[in-house]
Design a protein around this motif. Structure first.
Motif, short mmCIF file in Angstrom:
data_model
loop_
_atom_site.label_atom_id
_atom_site.label_comp_id
_atom_site.label_asym_id
_atom_site.label_seq_id
_atom_site.Cartn_x
_atom_site.Cartn_y
_atom_site.Cartn_z
N SER A 50 9.25 12.71 -7.30
CA SER A 50 8.57 11.68 -6.51
C SER A 50 7.21 11.29 -7.09
CB SER A 50 8.37 12.22 -5.09
OG SER A 50 7.45 11.44 -4.39
N ARG B 22 -3.55 11.32 7.59
CA ARG B 22 -3.15 12.59 6.96
C ARG B 22 -4.39 13.37 6.54
NH1 ARG B 22 1.99 9.82 3.76
NH2 ARG B 22 2.89 9.14 5.72
N TYR C 194 4.25 18.49 0.54
CA TYR C 194 5.43 17.81 -0.02
C TYR C 194 5.24 17.57 -1.52
CZ TYR C 194 8.65 13.96 -1.09
OH TYR C 194 9.61 13.16 -1.67
N GLY D 267 -1.52 4.42 11.11
CA GLY D 267 -2.66 5.16 10.56
C GLY D 267 -3.43 4.32 9.56
N GLU E 147 -5.08 11.78 1.80
CA GLU E 147 -4.26 10.57 1.62
C GLU E 147 -4.05 10.29 0.13
OE1 GLU E 147 -1.98 8.51 2.18
OE2 GLU E 147 -2.78 7.19 3.75
N LYS F 92 9.02 1.52 10.17
CA LYS F 92 8.31 1.58 11.46
C LYS F 92 7.79 0.18 11.79
CE LYS F 92 4.56 4.14 13.67
NZ LYS F 92 3.59 5.25 13.53
N ARG G 28 1.12 0.92 -2.07
CA ARG G 28 2.33 1.53 -2.61
C ARG G 28 3.11 0.53 -3.47
NH1 ARG G 28 0.08 5.34 -1.10
NH2 ARG G 28 0.78 7.12 0.15
N SER H 94 11.57 15.04 3.57
CA SER H 94 11.00 14.00 2.71
C SER H 94 9.78 13.31 3.32
CB SER H 94 12.08 12.97 2.37
OG SER H 94 12.38 12.20 3.52
O1 F7E Z 1 3.66 6.21 4.07
C1 F7E Z 1 0.53 4.97 5.47
C2 F7E Z 1 0.59 6.41 4.99
O2 F7E Z 1 5.33 7.71 5.15
C3 F7E Z 1 3.20 5.19 3.22
C4 F7E Z 1 8.45 9.24 1.08
O3 F7E Z 1 9.68 8.60 0.85
O4 F7E Z 1 7.33 7.89 -0.56
C5 F7E Z 1 7.33 8.26 0.80
O5 F7E Z 1 6.11 8.86 1.16
C6 F7E Z 1 1.72 4.93 3.48
C7 F7E Z 1 0.89 6.22 3.52
O6 F7E Z 1 5.58 7.03 2.72
C8 F7E Z 1 1.47 5.00 8.96
O7 F7E Z 1 -0.63 7.08 5.27
C9 F7E Z 1 -0.10 4.15 7.74
O8 F7E Z 1 -0.29 6.02 2.80
O9 F7E Z 1 6.02 5.38 4.46
P1 F7E Z 1 5.21 6.58 4.19
P2 F7E Z 1 4.86 8.01 1.68
O10 F7E Z 1 3.93 8.95 2.33
O11 F7E Z 1 4.32 7.17 0.58
C10 F7E Z 1 7.17 8.99 -1.49
C11 F7E Z 1 7.23 8.41 -2.88
C12 F7E Z 1 8.13 10.09 -1.23
O12 F7E Z 1 8.57 10.77 -2.15
C13 F7E Z 1 8.34 10.46 0.19
O13 F7E Z 1 9.56 11.20 0.32
O14 F7E Z 1 1.60 4.35 4.77
N1 F7E Z 1 0.72 4.82 6.91
N2 F7E Z 1 0.33 4.25 9.02
C14 F7E Z 1 1.73 5.36 7.62
N3 F7E Z 1 2.80 6.08 7.26
C15 F7E Z 1 3.66 6.47 8.24
N4 F7E Z 1 4.75 7.19 7.90
N5 F7E Z 1 3.43 6.17 9.57
C16 F7E Z 1 2.35 5.44 9.98
O15 F7E Z 1 2.18 5.18 11.17
#
Ligand code: F7E
Ligand code: NAP
Length: 343
Positions: A130, A283, A154, A216, A286, A197, A222, A89
């Protein structure tokens, strides 16, 4: 007694859905991946809870990549409802492991749909779709009619599964629904998703257990809701007279910076003194903004989110502060022991 089968039962949503369905009187079966260390931390409390009367929670070893295990589990559990929550996920990880991600998140769904169709086509099927499928969004807010434009392996895999669910509904008359869920979080969220995090790091910083937090893109926006609210929408979808697809979202949108503000302010800290940007967490592509319109879920399912942004942040911070306190207590105890030397 109704029976449900949950894939991904050990994950964030799986654990909340298990509690919810046990509370509704269901017998709950779950698919558990074998691992060298036990991975049922999010479920452990359920075994001893009053909801699990008469051992109504049962786990079966299996994997979405292994059709024979899915056939066997369907045969053993004979569910009325299947909730397909299992997935790799993590969006950034999907760029590192695209083929594995597609195998689980796309073909895995197809394997399960096929197993259901062959074994008992009257089973009601929920697919964890999603908002990531909207990717480079074509309109804002996004609803059930917004075209998909996925921007990650994904997102592409989830779009494939979405269409197979529609296809099995239209071709074979399966009662199969897509829940298009926007981001939802909780104290049980995996620690490498941005919200958790941040709350983990901020609470550790508060207690002097760490100083820096590497992130990042802070400008991404969101629509963040609470996982505990969202699992009820999954269940409601399967209780409808007809199978349909639904967006589940709060209709409010915040940036990663807003999440930092809310978390650090709650702890009387200034995130700018602690956060550094590490390009590792950027990423290749994005998703800049996700904002859902859940009007259809409100009208047809009678569902709406109960937990607002501030409450969600508060619940995660309070939980992680407790974890940090426990960690600090162990650290202090060890330090005291070291001062005293061996007895
Ligand atoms: O990132 C930014 C990152 O990994 C949210 C999953 O549950 O929701 C989730 O996916 C945002 C992104 O969630 C960091 O670039 C900045 O823009 O928490 P995330 P996601 O990618 O939105 C969807 C709906 C799903 O279906 C997925 O399964 O935050 N961001 N800095 C970061 N994200 C992460 N993980 N880590 C960082 O350091
Ligand atoms: P999660 O915490 O990452 O849980 C994923 C679950 O899938 C875990 O139980 C994991 O097992 C299991 N799994 C992974 N690969 C598997 C495989 N090959 N075979 C069987 N099980 C496997 O995810 P979540 O946040 O609860 O999300 C639940 C579902 O909703 C996922 O499909 C996710 O993509 C989707 N979704 C999530 C969000 C969100 O914001 N949370 C939004 C939209 C859609 P292990 O414990 O063994 O790893």
């Amino acid at each position: 007694m109704k029976r449900a089968l949950i894939t991904g039962i050990t994950g964030q949503d799986g654990s909340y859905l298990t509690e919810f369905l046990l509370g509704k009187g269901y017998e709950v079966h779950g698919v558990l991946r074998r691992s060298s260390s036990t991975n049922i931390d999010r479920l452990r409390h359920v075994y001893t809870s009053p909801q699990n009367t008469a051992g109504r929670l049962k786990l079966h070893y299996g994997d979405l990549n292994d059709s024979s295990s899915l056939d066997k589990i369907l045969d053993q559990s004979r569910p009325d409802e299947v909730y397909n929550l299992a997935a790799q996920s993590h969006v950034r990880v999907s760029f590192e492991q695209p083929i594995y991600t597609v195998d689980v998140d796309a073909l895995g769904t197809l394997r399960l749909l096929e197993a259901v169709r062959r074994q008992n086509p009257t089973i009601r099927f929920y697919q964890a779709s999603s908002s990531e499928m909207y990717g480079k969004v074509r309109e804002t807010p996004q609803d059930e009619n917004t075209p998909f434009a996925p921007r990650s392996p994904y997102g592409c895999a989830k779009a494939y599964s979405y269409w197979q669910v529609v296809n099995y509904r239209e071709s074979y008359g399966l009662f199969a629904c897509n829940g298009i869920l926007f981001n939802h979080e909780s104290p049980r969220r995996g620690e490498n998703f941005v919200t958790r995090k941040i709350t983990r790091a901020a609470t550790r910083i508060k207690l002097g257990l760490q100083d820096k937090l590497f992130l990042g893109n802070l400008d991404a926006k969101r629509d963040w809701g609470f996982a505990g609210d969202y699992v009820e929408a999954m269940w409601r979808m399967l209780q409808q007279p007809e199978a349909e697809d639904f967006v589940v979202a709060t209709g409010e949108c915040y940036s990663v910076k807003d999440f930092l503000d809310a978390t650090f302010e709650r702890l009387d800290l200034d995130w700018k003194s602690h956060v550094e940007i590490d390009p590792w967490y950027l990423r290749p592509a994005e998703v800049d903004l996700l904002l859902g319109n859940a009007a259809k879920a409100r009208e047809k399912l009678g569902w709406e989110p109960r937990t607002g942004f501030a409450e969600l942040v508060g619940m995660m911070v309070d939980h992680d502060l407790e974890l940090a306190r426990e960690e600090k207590a162990v650290q202090d105890f060890r330090a005291e022991g070291a001062d005293e030397g061996p007895s």
